[in-house]
Scaffold this active site. Structure first.
Site, mmCIF file in Angstrom:
data_model
loop_
_atom_site.group_PDB
_atom_site.id
_atom_site.type_symbol
_atom_site.label_atom_id
_atom_site.label_comp_id
_atom_site.label_asym_id
_atom_site.label_seq_id
_atom_site.Cartn_x
_atom_site.Cartn_y
_atom_site.Cartn_z
ATOM 1 N N LYS A 10 -6.258 -9.030 4.296
ATOM 2 C CA LYS A 10 -7.367 -8.132 4.619
ATOM 3 C C LYS A 10 -8.327 -7.933 3.433
ATOM 4 O O LYS A 10 -8.012 -8.298 2.297
ATOM 5 C CB LYS A 10 -6.802 -6.784 5.066
ATOM 6 N N ARG A 119 7.222 -9.370 8.630
ATOM 7 C CA ARG A 119 7.117 -7.907 8.736
ATOM 8 C C ARG A 119 7.928 -7.220 7.627
ATOM 9 O O ARG A 119 7.482 -6.222 7.059
ATOM 10 C CB ARG A 119 7.596 -7.417 10.107
ATOM 11 N N THR A 125 3.680 -0.318 7.739
ATOM 12 C CA THR A 125 2.234 -0.307 7.975
ATOM 13 C C THR A 125 1.550 0.781 7.154
ATOM 14 O O THR A 125 0.410 0.613 6.729
ATOM 15 C CB THR A 125 1.942 -0.066 9.478
ATOM 16 N N ARG A 136 3.101 -4.282 0.569
ATOM 17 C CA ARG A 136 2.413 -2.987 0.626
ATOM 18 C C ARG A 136 3.023 -1.990 -0.342
ATOM 19 O O ARG A 136 2.310 -1.189 -0.952
ATOM 20 C CB ARG A 136 2.447 -2.440 2.047
ATOM 21 N N ASN A 156 -4.213 -1.484 3.968
ATOM 22 C CA ASN A 156 -2.814 -1.888 3.831
ATOM 23 C C ASN A 156 -2.625 -3.381 3.580
ATOM 24 O O ASN A 156 -1.563 -3.932 3.840
ATOM 25 C CB ASN A 156 -1.983 -1.399 5.019
ATOM 26 N N HIS A 159 -2.313 -7.977 7.624
ATOM 27 C CA HIS A 159 -1.938 -7.842 9.032
ATOM 28 C C HIS A 159 -0.827 -8.839 9.286
ATOM 29 O O HIS A 159 -0.902 -9.984 8.845
ATOM 30 C CB HIS A 159 -3.114 -8.153 9.954
#
Length: 184
Positions: A10, A119, A125, A136, A156, A159
């Site tokens: 991002k 993930r 998230t 993160r 964050n 994605h």
């Protein structure tokens, strides 16, 4: 179970020069990059990427409402509403604004249980809840209360598709089949 997932690096990660670090973490975990491209997404592309159905909007709105509840904040005072669908629409607009700030890097990542492995690597998230050692957790501390007060999306970094079905839809949205490679 070999599967593919979509990863988007991002704007906040692009601006901070974290693309190489993120790719490196994916590859060190044994995942393989089978497609990559940098795009400066148009608003219409991002609006089409994020769902607009009431169920998705309600889910996003309820997550926001839960964050407000956890922090003892009044969503109506902060956002002007406590309707989850309306909040979902607001959050989607913020997401579109955020994802069109700079180019983004789109990756198709392949590997054993790629969706769940990615993930885990990216972490929660909500960056302030992400464990140390995750992307993160190591590189972001943003939170919903700060983002919502500033009327913006949570920064964050990454994605990651949340299911194999979502991964298939998302990959097909950004990549043609001839842009995805198989190699040993």
């Amino acid at each position: 179970m070999i599967e593919r997932t979509l990863v988007i690096i991002k704007p906040d990660a692009v601006k901070r020069g974290l693309m190489g670090e993120i790719i490196s973490r994916l590859e060190r975990a044994g995942l393989k990059i089978v497609a990559a491209k940098m795009v400066w997404a148009r608003r219409e592309q991002m609006e089409g990427f994020y769902p607009s159905d009431e169920g998705w909007l309600r889910s996003v709105g309820n997550k926001t409402l839960n964050s407000y509840k956890e922090m003892g904040l009044d969503p109506k005072a902060e956002l002007g509403t406590d309707d989850p669908v309306e909040i979902g629409r607001m959050v989607k607009r913020w997401l579109v604004d955020y994802m069109t700030e700079t180019p983004i890097l789109l990756l198709v990542v392949e590997g054993n249980h790629a969706v769940s492995v990615v993930r885990k690597l990216v972490g929660n998230t909500l960056p302030y809840k992400a464990e140390p050692g995750t992307i993160r957790g190591d590189f972001s501390v943003d939170s919903p209360d700060l983002a919502n007060r500033e009327k913006r999306s949570i920064r964050n970094l990454v994605h990651a598709s949340d299911s194999p079905e979502e991964a298939r839809r998302e990959i097909a949205y950004w990549f043609r089949e001839d842009e995805i490679y198989s190699y040993k």
